[in-house]
Design a protein around this motif. Structure first.
Motif, PDB file in Angstrom:
ATOM      1  N   ALA A 178       0.836  -1.207   0.000  1.00 17.60           N
ATOM      2  CA  ALA A 178       0.000   0.000   0.000  1.00 17.60           C
ATOM      3  C   ALA A 178       0.871   1.257   0.000  1.00 17.60           C
ATOM      4  CB  ALA A 178      -0.935  -0.004   1.208  1.00 17.60           C
ATOM      5  N   ALA A 179       1.943   1.258   0.768  1.00 17.66           N
ATOM      6  CA  ALA A 179       2.830   2.422   0.811  1.00 17.66           C
ATOM      7  C   ALA A 179       3.540   2.617  -0.520  1.00 17.66           C
ATOM      8  CB  ALA A 179       3.861   2.256   1.936  1.00 17.66           C
ATOM      9  N   LEU A 180       3.959   1.523  -1.154  1.00 17.63           N
ATOM     10  CA  LEU A 180       4.629   1.633  -2.458  1.00 17.63           C
ATOM     11  C   LEU A 180       3.656   2.139  -3.517  1.00 17.63           C
ATOM     12  CD1 LEU A 180       6.807  -1.618  -2.449  1.00 17.63           C
ATOM     13  CD2 LEU A 180       7.537   0.732  -1.988  1.00 17.63           C
ATOM     14  N   GLN A 181       2.384   1.741  -3.455  1.00 22.43           N
ATOM     15  CA  GLN A 181       1.387   2.219  -4.412  1.00 22.43           C
ATOM     16  C   GLN A 181       1.079   3.690  -4.194  1.00 22.43           C
ATOM     17  OE1 GLN A 181      -1.815  -0.627  -4.009  1.00 22.43           O
ATOM     18  NE2 GLN A 181      -0.733  -2.167  -5.234  1.00 22.43           N
ATOM     19  N   ARG A 182       1.120   4.150  -2.954  1.00 27.85           N
ATOM     20  CA  ARG A 182       0.932   5.585  -2.682  1.00 27.85           C
ATOM     21  C   ARG A 182       2.130   6.386  -3.190  1.00 27.85           C
ATOM     22  NH1 ARG A 182      -0.734   3.726   2.268  1.00 27.85           N
ATOM     23  NH2 ARG A 182       1.239   4.323   3.252  1.00 27.85           N
TER      24      ARG A 182
END
Length: 189
Positions: A178-182
């Motif tokens: 999720a952090a990498l997609q953000r």
């Protein structure tokens, strides 16, 4: 007695018959006597050589056997730059402190920092919270799905220095994805 002259025999010195020469001892008897003497010396020395020695002290356990890494959940990123900060709970399981020499991860697209910064020591039977922040260096090389991400950790104690890969599990892959997609929205599926 005074003066110079030959020494004369004293009283009662000539009345005894001369001693007969001792008969020769056979060679076999000499060997037997020597063997018995050697056996006696050995019997006196061997108990000291065969006494049990105290057992050697067991070496301390390997560093990876006495430390536990657990995912402690996502925390707010300190710089708000889309990085993922998360807690890792480290705890020692033995009476041997373990020093965390280094924490890295294998992706060339990511870098990480740790607070406290390695090296730091994890004490016996205590839990220590370490905050790790993963930064994106190159969105073009970031994987879309973190899968089974792991941390490479170098540990040291009295016995050895070891490198170990820890898969944190329990929410870390989802939080990292999720952090990498953000941080890299154009790489999202």
């Amino acid at each position: 007695m005074t003066g110079i002259g030959p020494v004369e025999a004293g009283a009662d010195t000539l009345l005894r018959p001369p001693l007969a020469p001792a008969p020769p001892v056979p060679a076999a008897r000499r060997r037997t006597t020597a063997a018995l003497a050697a056996l006696a010396v050995t019997a006196l020395c061997v108990p000291g050589l065969t006494e049990p020695r105290p057992p050697a002290e067991a070496p301390p356990p390997w560093p990876t056997q006495v430390i536990d890494f657990r995912y402690g959940g996502a925390t707010p990123a300190p710089h708000g730059d889309g990085a993922l900060s998360f807690a890792v709970l480290l705890s020692g399981e033995e009476d041997e402190p373990v020093t965390v020499e280094d924490i890295t991860q294998p992706s060339v697209a990511l870098s990480l920092t740790a607070e406290p910064e390695p090296p730091f020591t994890v004490r016996t039977s205590s839990a220590q919270k370490t905050i790790i922040t993963v930064h994106v260096r190159d969105c073009g090389k970031v994987q879309r799905n973190a899968g089974l991400p792991f941390l490479d950790v170098t540990l040291r104690n009295k016995r050895a220095i070891q490198q170990q890969s820890f898969i944190l599990g329990s929410g870390y892959p989802d939080d990292l994805t999720a952090a990498l997609q953000r941080a890299c929205p154009h790489n999202s599926p």
